[in-house]
Design an enzyme around this catalytic site. Structure first.
Site, PDB file in Angstrom:
ATOM      1  N   LYS A   1       0.807  -1.230   0.000  1.00 36.58           N
ATOM      2  CA  LYS A   1       0.000   0.000   0.000  1.00 36.58           C
ATOM      3  C   LYS A   1       0.834   1.271   0.000  1.00 36.58           C
ATOM      4  O   LYS A   1       0.396   2.295  -0.510  1.00 36.58           O
ATOM      5  CB  LYS A   1      -0.961  -0.002   1.185  1.00 36.58           C
ATOM      6  CG  LYS A   1      -0.291  -0.001   2.531  1.00 36.58           C
ATOM      7  CD  LYS A   1      -1.292  -0.380   3.625  1.00 36.58           C
ATOM      8  CE  LYS A   1      -0.644  -0.331   4.992  1.00 36.58           C
ATOM      9  NZ  LYS A   1      -1.353  -1.155   5.978  1.00 36.58           N
TER      10      LYS A   1
ATOM     11  N   ARG B   1      -7.933  -1.920  17.576  1.00 41.39           N
ATOM     12  CA  ARG B   1      -8.339  -1.550  16.229  1.00 41.39           C
ATOM     13  C   ARG B   1      -9.230  -2.677  15.731  1.00 41.39           C
ATOM     14  O   ARG B   1     -10.165  -3.037  16.431  1.00 41.39           O
ATOM     15  CB  ARG B   1      -7.114  -1.272  15.350  1.00 41.39           C
ATOM     16  CG  ARG B   1      -7.417  -0.270  14.233  1.00 41.39           C
ATOM     17  CD  ARG B   1      -6.219   0.052  13.376  1.00 41.39           C
ATOM     18  NE  ARG B   1      -5.837  -1.051  12.473  1.00 41.39           N
ATOM     19  CZ  ARG B   1      -4.963  -0.932  11.495  1.00 41.39           C
ATOM     20  NH1 ARG B   1      -4.365   0.220  11.267  1.00 41.39           N
ATOM     21  NH2 ARG B   1      -4.663  -1.963  10.723  1.00 41.39           N
TER      22      ARG B   1
END
Ligand SMILES: *Cc1c(COP(=O)(O)O)cnc(C)c1O
Length: 355
Positions: A37, A130
């Site tokens: 990414k 998360r």
């Protein structure tokens, strides 16, 4: 020549990938997912990861995975799929990371429509708060339900730490993945193929601790920056200068080190406090926060000090340098992870591959 620009050394990505693969192999970790990414899934750079031996390509964005569609590798979507992208996820990703059965059921329907089997990983939250199942029973429910879905294959479970709350992986923490796998085996007579033990923050454990059952890591930063992410240490025999930012100097002047006049908040909402270091030689380079994340830049000339940033200018103290910088000269910086991510994404930054 256009500036600012990023110099990119693809061969070094291959080298760093190979080193990571070796370190993982020494710790008995069979597979390495190269995380793409930070360079937007650029196929040429992703191919260098494959050349260096990574086993899967992994990205959090389906657009990036789409860019890599012609590369001969399994591709994993690291972020939980949005409802709006289910069709593309099934089409272009071999596997996705999931935490909601509602989404997994949609993946199952779409996979049936496309005549495919989509692999699923369940993420487990081991304290970083998360993504992931926080309570074991909720994970077990999801496992039980997903095993009934015909076009879903439960490939494994994984964890992500350090990113949100700064929780550092430990052998004890990661051992819970192993315990979950054993429990899934006992309860459902199903053995997970993969326990994915995290990101670059797990690297510091390798060679120090044994991590039972962990047979995959997902590495971005360690490959592209040559650093581990628990303590920010360099990984030996790797390159840390794969991405280099070049910016051109547009002003050089001697200036006092403390401001004059009445002080209020600056562009970042702060009243800066400065120490008086007398008159300094200051260069302004034409690069700003619209180009990249200037906090994660390291000047290649180690005598330079970055004093400050603006949306369009970088303020650099050049007083201690051996070099007499002039207007028009180029300043070069090693880029850390966040600088690469934003620099890659900025249309104002020229990208130059150096072969
Ligand atoms: C980005 C990401 C990674 C890679 O993290 P690095 O610290 O760059 O190695 C791994 N897993 C997930 C879920 C991610 O989003």
């Amino acid at each position: 020549m256009q500036y600012p620009r990023m110099l990119i050394y693809p061969e070094k990505i291959r080298h760093n990938s190979r080193i990571m693969k070796e370190i993982l192999a020494q710790s008995g970790i069979d597979t390495l997912a190269g995380v793409t990414k930070v360079f937007g899934g650029n196929p040429e750079l992703a191919q260098k990861m494959l050349d260096g031996g990574v086993d899967q390509l992994a990205d959090s964005r389906i657009k990036n995975i789409f860019r890599m569609r012609d590369l001969d590798s399994e591709k994993w979507l690291l972020r939980m799929p949005m409802e709006a992208e289910i069709e593309d996820v099934v089409r272009y990703a071999d596997a996705s990371f999931n935490t909601e059965m509602q989404t997994v059921r949609q993946l199952n329907l779409e996979a049936a429509r496309q005549g495919r089997v989509h692999k699923v990983f369940f993420m487990v939250d081991l304290g970083d708060l998360r993504e992931g199942y926080y309570r074991k029973e909720r994970l077990m429910d999801a496992v039980e339900q997903s095993l009934k879905l015909k076009n879903i294959f439960l490939e494994g479970i994984g964890v992500n730490l350090k990113c949100y709350s700064g929780v550092i992986p430990t052998p004890e923490t990661l051992y819970r993945l192993y315990e979950y796998r054993e429990e899934i085996l006992q309860r459902y007579n199903f053995k997970l193929n993969i326990l994915s033990g995290g990101n670059s923050s797990t690297m510091y454990l390798l060679g120090k601790s044994t991590l039972p059952g962990i047979n995959n890591l997902r590495l971005g930063e360690s490959i592209v920056c040559g650093t581990e992410f628990a303590y920010g240490q360099r990984i030996p025999n790797t390159f840390d200068d794969i991405f280099v930012l070049e910016a051109q100097i547009v002003e050089v002047k001697s200036k006092p080190s403390i401001p004059s006049g009445k002080l209020g908040k600056n562009s970042y909402g702060m009243i800066p406090s400065r120490t008086d270091k007398g008159i300094r030689r200051i260069a302004l380079a034409a690069v700003g926060s619209q180009d990249t994340d200037l906090i994660s830049l390291q000047p290649l000339d180690e005598d330079l000090v970055i004093n400050g940033i603006g949306s369009d200018l970088l303020i650099v103290d050049i007083t201690e340098s051996q070099k007499e910088y002039q207007v028009g000269d180029i300043l070069s910086f090693k880029m850390e992870y966040m600088a690469i991510l934003s620099g890659w994404t900025s249309e104002y930054v020229e990208k130059v591959f150096v072969m």
